[in-house]
Scaffold this motif. Sequence first.
Motif, PDB file in Angstrom:
ATOM      1  N   LEU A  38       0.860  -1.160   0.000  1.00 52.16           N
ATOM      2  CA  LEU A  38      -0.026  -0.097  -0.054  1.00 52.16           C
ATOM      3  C   LEU A  38       0.939   1.399   0.199  1.00 52.16           C
ATOM      4  CD1 LEU A  38      -2.897  -1.102   2.518  1.00 52.16           C
ATOM      5  CD2 LEU A  38      -2.895  -0.535  -0.014  1.00 52.16           C
ATOM      6  N   VAL A  39       1.939   1.199   0.838  1.00 55.56           N
ATOM      7  CA  VAL A  39       2.734   2.366   0.974  1.00 55.56           C
ATOM      8  C   VAL A  39       3.507   2.663  -0.614  1.00 55.56           C
ATOM      9  CG1 VAL A  39       4.897   3.236   1.857  1.00 55.56           C
ATOM     10  CG2 VAL A  39       3.013   2.253   3.259  1.00 55.56           C
ATOM     11  N   LEU A  40       3.905   1.517  -1.001  1.00 55.75           N
ATOM     12  CA  LEU A  40       4.468   1.630  -2.555  1.00 55.75           C
ATOM     13  C   LEU A  40       3.339   2.130  -3.556  1.00 55.75           C
ATOM     14  CD1 LEU A  40       6.685  -1.633  -2.807  1.00 55.75           C
ATOM     15  CD2 LEU A  40       7.592   0.842  -3.195  1.00 55.75           C
ATOM     16  N   ALA A  41       2.286   1.895  -3.243  1.00 57.04           N
ATOM     17  CA  ALA A  41       1.196   2.194  -4.013  1.00 57.04           C
ATOM     18  C   ALA A  41       0.702   3.743  -4.079  1.00 57.04           C
ATOM     19  CB  ALA A  41      -0.092   1.372  -4.222  1.00 57.04           C
ATOM     20  N   GLY A  42       1.351   4.327  -2.994  1.00 57.43           N
ATOM     21  CA  GLY A  42       1.086   5.778  -2.565  1.00 57.43           C
ATOM     22  C   GLY A  42       0.243   5.926  -1.705  1.00 57.43           C
ATOM     23  N   THR A  43      -0.325   5.136  -1.033  1.00 60.52           N
ATOM     24  CA  THR A  43      -1.269   4.996   0.114  1.00 60.52           C
ATOM     25  C   THR A  43      -0.707   5.961   1.355  1.00 60.52           C
ATOM     26  OG1 THR A  43      -2.477   3.240  -0.579  1.00 60.52           O
ATOM     27  CG2 THR A  43      -3.131   3.823   1.695  1.00 60.52           C
ATOM     28  N   ASP A  44      -1.377   6.705   1.929  1.00 59.47           N
ATOM     29  CA  ASP A  44      -0.984   7.527   3.028  1.00 59.47           C
ATOM     30  C   ASP A  44      -0.552   6.407   4.234  1.00 59.47           C
ATOM     31  OD1 ASP A  44      -3.227   8.048   5.165  1.00 59.47           O
ATOM     32  OD2 ASP A  44      -3.906   8.245   3.316  1.00 59.47           O
ATOM     33  N   ARG A  45       0.243   6.794   5.249  1.00 57.65           N
ATOM     34  CA  ARG A  45       0.707   5.942   6.238  1.00 57.65           C
ATOM     35  C   ARG A  45      -0.669   5.504   7.057  1.00 57.65           C
ATOM     36  NH1 ARG A  45       5.121   7.239  10.770  1.00 57.65           N
ATOM     37  NH2 ARG A  45       4.123   9.540  10.429  1.00 57.65           N
ATOM     38  N   ARG A  46      -1.364   6.630   7.562  1.00 60.18           N
ATOM     39  CA  ARG A  46      -2.665   5.962   8.285  1.00 60.18           C
ATOM     40  C   ARG A  46      -3.347   5.114   7.783  1.00 60.18           C
ATOM     41  NH1 ARG A  46      -5.818  10.919  11.013  1.00 60.18           N
ATOM     42  NH2 ARG A  46      -4.238  10.582  12.239  1.00 60.18           N
ATOM     43  N   THR A  47      -3.727   5.128   6.460  1.00 57.28           N
ATOM     44  CA  THR A  47      -4.574   4.245   5.670  1.00 57.28           C
ATOM     45  C   THR A  47      -4.024   2.984   5.786  1.00 57.28           C
ATOM     46  OG1 THR A  47      -5.759   6.155   4.515  1.00 57.28           O
ATOM     47  CG2 THR A  47      -5.995   3.969   3.817  1.00 57.28           C
ATOM     48  N   ALA A  48      -2.780   3.103   5.146  1.00 54.13           N
ATOM     49  CA  ALA A  48      -2.168   1.671   4.977  1.00 54.13           C
ATOM     50  C   ALA A  48      -2.043   0.808   6.435  1.00 54.13           C
ATOM     51  CB  ALA A  48      -0.714   1.959   4.412  1.00 54.13           C
ATOM     52  N   ALA A  49      -1.679   1.685   7.446  1.00 53.03           N
ATOM     53  CA  ALA A  49      -1.500   1.026   8.726  1.00 53.03           C
ATOM     54  C   ALA A  49      -2.768   0.554   9.078  1.00 53.03           C
ATOM     55  CB  ALA A  49      -0.883   2.029   9.634  1.00 53.03           C
ATOM     56  N   GLU A  50      -3.705   1.274   9.223  1.00 54.74           N
ATOM     57  CA  GLU A  50      -5.217   0.844   9.660  1.00 54.74           C
ATOM     58  C   GLU A  50      -5.988  -0.254   8.873  1.00 54.74           C
ATOM     59  OE1 GLU A  50      -7.496   4.728   9.946  1.00 54.74           O
ATOM     60  OE2 GLU A  50      -6.636   4.973  11.860  1.00 54.74           O
ATOM     61  N   SER A  51      -5.764  -0.363   7.723  1.00 57.17           N
ATOM     62  CA  SER A  51      -6.170  -1.354   6.687  1.00 57.17           C
ATOM     63  C   SER A  51      -5.459  -2.686   7.209  1.00 57.17           C
ATOM     64  CB  SER A  51      -6.018  -1.065   5.248  1.00 57.17           C
ATOM     65  OG  SER A  51      -4.973  -0.668   4.873  1.00 57.17           O
ATOM     66  N   CYS A  52      -4.116  -2.717   7.669  1.00 57.20           N
ATOM     67  CA  CYS A  52      -3.571  -3.971   7.858  1.00 57.20           C
ATOM     68  C   CYS A  52      -3.614  -4.182   9.336  1.00 57.20           C
ATOM     69  CB  CYS A  52      -2.095  -3.919   7.270  1.00 57.20           C
ATOM     70  SG  CYS A  52      -2.321  -3.649   5.445  1.00 57.20           S
ATOM     71  N   GLY A  53      -4.064  -3.594  10.237  1.00 56.65           N
ATOM     72  CA  GLY A  53      -4.140  -3.714  11.583  1.00 56.65           C
ATOM     73  C   GLY A  53      -3.009  -3.470  12.507  1.00 56.65           C
ATOM     74  N   MET A  54      -2.594  -2.544  12.001  1.00 60.06           N
ATOM     75  CA  MET A  54      -1.374  -1.789  12.940  1.00 60.06           C
ATOM     76  C   MET A  54      -1.524  -0.207  13.042  1.00 60.06           C
ATOM     77  SD  MET A  54       1.973  -2.340  10.149  1.00 60.06           S
ATOM     78  CE  MET A  54       1.381  -3.988   9.578  1.00 60.06           C
ATOM     79  N   ASP A  55      -0.796   0.288  13.807  1.00 57.55           N
ATOM     80  CA  ASP A  55      -0.425   1.669  14.241  1.00 57.55           C
ATOM     81  C   ASP A  55       0.483   2.431  13.206  1.00 57.55           C
ATOM     82  OD1 ASP A  55       1.830   1.262  15.372  1.00 57.55           O
ATOM     83  OD2 ASP A  55       0.854   1.670  17.303  1.00 57.55           O
ATOM     84  N   ARG A  56       0.393   3.685  12.696  1.00 53.57           N
ATOM     85  CA  ARG A  56       1.453   4.145  12.133  1.00 53.57           C
ATOM     86  C   ARG A  56       2.887   4.031  12.332  1.00 53.57           C
ATOM     87  NH1 ARG A  56      -0.132  10.193  11.796  1.00 53.57           N
ATOM     88  NH2 ARG A  56       0.105   9.654  14.141  1.00 53.57           N
ATOM     89  N   GLN A  57       3.183   4.000  13.954  1.00 50.74           N
ATOM     90  CA  GLN A  57       4.436   3.741  14.047  1.00 50.74           C
ATOM     91  C   GLN A  57       5.194   2.432  13.864  1.00 50.74           C
ATOM     92  OE1 GLN A  57       6.594   6.249  15.527  1.00 50.74           O
ATOM     93  NE2 GLN A  57       8.099   4.686  15.337  1.00 50.74           N
ATOM     94  N   THR A  58       4.287   1.401  14.074  1.00 47.94           N
ATOM     95  CA  THR A  58       4.562   0.015  13.643  1.00 47.94           C
ATOM     96  C   THR A  58       4.793  -0.241  12.145  1.00 47.94           C
ATOM     97  OG1 THR A  58       3.246  -0.850  15.440  1.00 47.94           O
ATOM     98  CG2 THR A  58       3.966  -2.260  13.607  1.00 47.94           C
ATOM     99  N   LEU A  59       3.936   0.735  11.242  1.00 45.72           N
ATOM    100  CA  LEU A  59       4.153   0.420   9.896  1.00 45.72           C
ATOM    101  C   LEU A  59       5.380   1.413   9.554  1.00 45.72           C
ATOM    102  CD1 LEU A  59       3.730   0.184   6.833  1.00 45.72           C
ATOM    103  CD2 LEU A  59       2.037   2.159   7.325  1.00 45.72           C
ATOM    104  N   ARG A  60       5.723   2.422  10.203  1.00 44.91           N
ATOM    105  CA  ARG A  60       7.332   3.049   9.947  1.00 44.91           C
ATOM    106  C   ARG A  60       8.378   2.264  10.234  1.00 44.91           C
ATOM    107  NH1 ARG A  60      10.772   5.160  13.157  1.00 44.91           N
ATOM    108  NH2 ARG A  60      11.944   6.783  12.616  1.00 44.91           N
TER     109      ARG A  60
END
Length: 68
Positions: A38-60
């Motif tokens: 999702l990040v590679l596709a240009g999705t913002d961090r919040r949306t990518a993280a929430e859609s995959c069941g994690m928080d933004r910091q974890t995704l980072r």
Amino acid sequence: MGAAVGITRVDLTASELRKAAQREKDSSAARRMLALALVLAGTDRRTAAESCGMDRQTLRDWVHRYNA
């Protein structure tokens, strides 16, 4: 809203990461791959993280690990 995270590793495309996630037996690893796609596709961090069941910091953190 959080700052953008960037993936610098270019050996896999978003589509290839999604395909790898489909083949993955470990559901946690599959969710991480989908979030990275999702990040590679240009999705913002919040949306990518929430859609995959994690928080933004974890995704980072996972983006940094993936880039390394």
